[in-house]
Design a protein around this motif. Structure first.
Motif, PDB file in Angstrom:
ATOM      1  N   THR A 282       0.648  -1.128  -0.026  1.00 38.75           N
ATOM      2  CA  THR A 282      -0.019  -0.035  -0.087  1.00 38.75           C
ATOM      3  C   THR A 282       0.746   1.256   0.099  1.00 38.75           C
ATOM      4  O   THR A 282       0.506   2.338  -0.764  1.00 38.75           O
ATOM      5  N   LEU A 283       1.737   1.207   1.032  1.00 41.61           N
ATOM      6  CA  LEU A 283       2.512   2.355   0.915  1.00 41.61           C
ATOM      7  C   LEU A 283       4.014   2.418   0.232  1.00 41.61           C
ATOM      8  O   LEU A 283       4.421   3.623   0.124  1.00 41.61           O
ATOM      9  N   GLY A 284       4.284   1.447  -0.182  1.00 42.24           N
ATOM     10  CA  GLY A 284       5.875   1.139  -1.042  1.00 42.24           C
ATOM     11  C   GLY A 284       6.738   0.976   0.231  1.00 42.24           C
ATOM     12  O   GLY A 284       6.354   1.208   1.185  1.00 42.24           O
ATOM     13  N   GLY A 285       7.791   0.913  -0.573  1.00 43.17           N
ATOM     14  CA  GLY A 285       9.187   0.359   0.398  1.00 43.17           C
ATOM     15  C   GLY A 285      10.218  -0.077  -0.252  1.00 43.17           C
ATOM     16  O   GLY A 285      10.094  -0.718  -1.468  1.00 43.17           O
ATOM     17  N   GLU A 286      11.099  -0.696   0.295  1.00 42.43           N
ATOM     18  CA  GLU A 286      12.050  -1.469  -0.302  1.00 42.43           C
ATOM     19  C   GLU A 286      12.481  -2.848   0.460  1.00 42.43           C
ATOM     20  O   GLU A 286      12.162  -2.855   1.587  1.00 42.43           O
ATOM     21  N   ILE A 287      12.392  -3.832  -0.522  1.00 42.84           N
ATOM     22  CA  ILE A 287      12.679  -5.234   0.159  1.00 42.84           C
ATOM     23  C   ILE A 287      14.075  -5.881  -0.325  1.00 42.84           C
ATOM     24  O   ILE A 287      14.361  -5.767  -1.488  1.00 42.84           O
ATOM     25  N   ALA A 288      14.503  -6.661   0.487  1.00 43.59           N
ATOM     26  CA  ALA A 288      15.731  -7.431  -0.092  1.00 43.59           C
ATOM     27  C   ALA A 288      15.174  -8.908  -0.698  1.00 43.59           C
ATOM     28  O   ALA A 288      14.455  -9.395  -0.468  1.00 43.59           O
ATOM     29  N   VAL A 289      15.969  -8.954  -2.006  1.00 44.60           N
ATOM     30  CA  VAL A 289      15.566  -9.996  -2.990  1.00 44.60           C
ATOM     31  C   VAL A 289      16.704 -10.931  -3.352  1.00 44.60           C
ATOM     32  O   VAL A 289      17.933 -10.195  -3.651  1.00 44.60           O
ATOM     33  N   PRO A 290      16.672 -12.169  -3.034  1.00 44.08           N
ATOM     34  CA  PRO A 290      17.920 -12.884  -3.378  1.00 44.08           C
ATOM     35  C   PRO A 290      18.004 -13.159  -4.818  1.00 44.08           C
ATOM     36  O   PRO A 290      17.265 -13.537  -5.589  1.00 44.08           O
ATOM     37  N   THR A 291      19.397 -13.009  -5.303  1.00 47.52           N
ATOM     38  CA  THR A 291      19.609 -13.591  -6.692  1.00 47.52           C
ATOM     39  C   THR A 291      20.768 -14.754  -6.509  1.00 47.52           C
ATOM     40  O   THR A 291      20.970 -15.186  -5.370  1.00 47.52           O
ATOM     41  N   LEU A 292      20.894 -15.517  -7.664  1.00 47.77           N
ATOM     42  CA  LEU A 292      21.974 -16.397  -7.625  1.00 47.77           C
ATOM     43  C   LEU A 292      23.338 -15.977  -7.439  1.00 47.77           C
ATOM     44  O   LEU A 292      24.388 -16.737  -7.281  1.00 47.77           O
ATOM     45  N   SER A 293      23.424 -14.465  -7.524  1.00 47.33           N
ATOM     46  CA  SER A 293      24.686 -13.837  -7.486  1.00 47.33           C
ATOM     47  C   SER A 293      24.878 -12.973  -6.309  1.00 47.33           C
ATOM     48  O   SER A 293      25.717 -12.190  -5.980  1.00 47.33           O
ATOM     49  N   GLY A 294      23.877 -13.225  -5.329  1.00 47.39           N
ATOM     50  CA  GLY A 294      24.012 -12.287  -4.177  1.00 47.39           C
ATOM     51  C   GLY A 294      22.428 -11.508  -3.969  1.00 47.39           C
ATOM     52  O   GLY A 294      21.598 -11.618  -4.583  1.00 47.39           O
ATOM     53  N   LYS A 295      22.573 -10.747  -2.776  1.00 47.39           N
ATOM     54  CA  LYS A 295      21.066 -10.016  -2.457  1.00 47.39           C
ATOM     55  C   LYS A 295      20.978  -8.470  -3.052  1.00 47.39           C
ATOM     56  O   LYS A 295      22.154  -7.741  -3.130  1.00 47.39           O
ATOM     57  N   VAL A 296      19.883  -8.344  -3.535  1.00 48.69           N
ATOM     58  CA  VAL A 296      19.663  -6.783  -4.120  1.00 48.69           C
ATOM     59  C   VAL A 296      18.700  -6.363  -3.502  1.00 48.69           C
ATOM     60  O   VAL A 296      17.593  -6.904  -3.001  1.00 48.69           O
ATOM     61  N   MET A 297      18.664  -4.994  -3.470  1.00 52.93           N
ATOM     62  CA  MET A 297      17.017  -4.375  -2.898  1.00 52.93           C
ATOM     63  C   MET A 297      16.281  -3.848  -4.176  1.00 52.93           C
ATOM     64  O   MET A 297      16.597  -3.401  -5.181  1.00 52.93           O
ATOM     65  N   LEU A 298      15.054  -4.491  -3.940  1.00 56.00           N
ATOM     66  CA  LEU A 298      13.971  -4.066  -4.886  1.00 56.00           C
ATOM     67  C   LEU A 298      13.117  -3.002  -4.368  1.00 56.00           C
ATOM     68  O   LEU A 298      12.178  -3.223  -3.355  1.00 56.00           O
ATOM     69  N   LYS A 299      12.685  -1.786  -5.045  1.00 58.85           N
ATOM     70  CA  LYS A 299      11.964  -0.965  -4.718  1.00 58.85           C
ATOM     71  C   LYS A 299      10.601  -1.338  -5.175  1.00 58.85           C
ATOM     72  O   LYS A 299      10.139  -1.617  -6.267  1.00 58.85           O
ATOM     73  N   ILE A 300       9.527  -1.282  -4.168  1.00 56.68           N
ATOM     74  CA  ILE A 300       8.148  -1.334  -4.269  1.00 56.68           C
ATOM     75  C   ILE A 300       7.368  -0.263  -4.282  1.00 56.68           C
ATOM     76  O   ILE A 300       7.313   0.363  -3.429  1.00 56.68           O
ATOM     77  N   PRO A 301       6.856   0.335  -5.306  1.00 56.27           N
ATOM     78  CA  PRO A 301       6.048   1.613  -5.320  1.00 56.27           C
ATOM     79  C   PRO A 301       4.813   1.319  -4.658  1.00 56.27           C
ATOM     80  O   PRO A 301       4.357   0.125  -4.365  1.00 56.27           O
ATOM     81  N   GLY A 302       4.236   2.611  -4.136  1.00 55.11           N
ATOM     82  CA  GLY A 302       3.176   2.417  -3.456  1.00 55.11           C
ATOM     83  C   GLY A 302       1.861   2.040  -4.311  1.00 55.11           C
ATOM     84  O   GLY A 302       1.792   2.175  -5.660  1.00 55.11           O
TER      85      GLY A 302
END
Length: 381
Positions: A282-302
């Motif tokens: 609802t409000l948006g934010g950033e979450i950590a997403v795993p990949t085969l080469s390491g962790k990346v931050m994924l921005k979630i829009p509201g």
């Protein structure tokens, strides 16, 4: 028309040994054989020419006469030994022509002159399960493969050391016998030697005359980066040993990629289902997403709806054969809260009343769905 020089016909030097002659004849016979060139008279003539040159140069007596006197010497030698003494081109069957030269290619077709027929070893298959990480990044694994190998004691002959296999008296060492029925002539495997062309009267005590024994061998298999489920890797000559000194077969490693807990592969892309909270959606934010080469931050829009797919470019699979690296496709799923306490439930109820009383359309998809339901029932009436 004058005959060409035999060495020139085969394309070899005058001092060429039998192995070089055989290799040259093999190449020409495969190219010009009548079965591969139907209705091509020139190819037939080239085949006959190559066959004649090969037969003369692999016969020590005829070759010596040719080297000294040329074609005249060969003709004179043939006259002295009799017209059929050399088994001329016209009298040889397909198996006679190709048995010695192509036995290793056809897996034992035709007997070696004066020796045992040669049979290519069987191909083997090994099923190998690897993780998605190893399939994408590549690795090297050790496998143990049971297979038949040449007996070390008799060196694959099947005969006890100090003795040798004898030519089969039934087929004369050819491994096949011919049966005449009227005008028809048929050929079948010799029942006495079972196609080997030889009889072993004193079998090897190690392999019991088989010429091969069972052995388990450990092999290193390189898994190339980007390999996919269902691909296979060929290890040449790592199959079972051939019979009577024949070439070994191949080993085919069939690759199976085990299912992964987080990712699913589709071509060069990876798919992942990512749960997000109601508040984040609802409000948006950033979450950590795993990949085969390491962790990346994924921005979630509201105001993100469940099922929306976010693409992380270059975080997929680099294919085995060319092309660019695929992407990681993250499909977000809004997770419904569970095990709420009394206060949390009250807060949600207040939020629900607030959203309901407000004239703003906070749930456009639900509103559209309900409008469709109303029209559906109106149309029925």
């Amino acid at each position: 028309m004058a005959k060409r020089d035999y060495y020139e016909v085969l394309g070899v030097e005058k001092g060429a040994d039998d192995a070089a002659l055989k290799k040259a004849y093999r190449r020409l016979a495969m190219k010009y054989h009548p079965d591969r060139n139907p209705d091509d008279e020139k190819a037939v003539e080239r085949f006959k020419e190559a066959k004649e040159a090969y037969e003369v140069l692999t016969d020590a007596e005829r070759r010596a006469a040719y080297d000294r006197f040329g074609h005249a010497g060969v003709d004179a030698a043939a006259g002295a030994r009799g017209a059929g003494g050399f088994g001329g081109a016209g009298g040889a069957s397909f198996s006679d022509i190709f048995g010695d030269v192509f036995g290793d290619i056809f897996g034992g077709g035709g007997g070696a002159r004066g020796g045992a027929r040669v049979f290519r070893g069987a191909d083997l298959r090994y099923d190998l399960a690897v993780s998605l990480e190893d399939a994408v990044g590549g690795t090297t694994v050790q496998i143990s493969v049971p297979r038949a190998v040449a007996c070390k004691k008799c060196k694959g002959s099947g005969a006890e050391p100090g003795s040798t296999p004898e030519k089969c008296p039934t087929c004369g060492g050819h491994g096949v016998v011919r049966i005449q029925q009227g005008f028809l002539q048929m050929q079948q495997t010799c029942p006495h030697c079972r196609g080997t062309g030889t009889i072993i009267s004193n079998p090897c005590t190690e392999c019991h005359g088989q010429g091969r024994v069972q052995e388990t061998r450990t092999l290193s298999v390189k898994i190339p980066a980007g390999i996919d489920d269902g691909d296979r890797i060929r290890l040449a000559s790592e199959g079972e040993a051939g019979e009577n000194g024949g070439p070994a077969g191949d080993l085919y490693v069939q690759v199976r990629v085990r299912p992964h807990d987080l990712f699913q592969r589709e071509g060069n892309n990876l798919l992942s289902e990512v749960p997000i909270s109601f508040a984040t959606a609802t409000l948006g934010g950033e979450i950590a997403v795993p990949t085969l080469s390491g962790k990346v931050m994924l921005k979630i829009p509201g105001e993100t709806q469940t099922g929306r797919v976010f693409r992380l470019r270059g975080k997929g699979v680099k294919p085995l054969r060319g092309a660019t690296t695929g992407d990681l496709l993250c499909r977000v799923v809004v997770e419904t809260p569970v095990k709420l306490n009394k206060k949390q439930k009250q807060l949600l109820e207040e939020l629900e009343r607030s959203l309901t009383d407000d004239t703003t359309r906070h749930s456009p998809r639900a509103d559209s769905w309900f409008d469709g339901v109303k029209r559906f029932f109106t149309d029925l009436t």
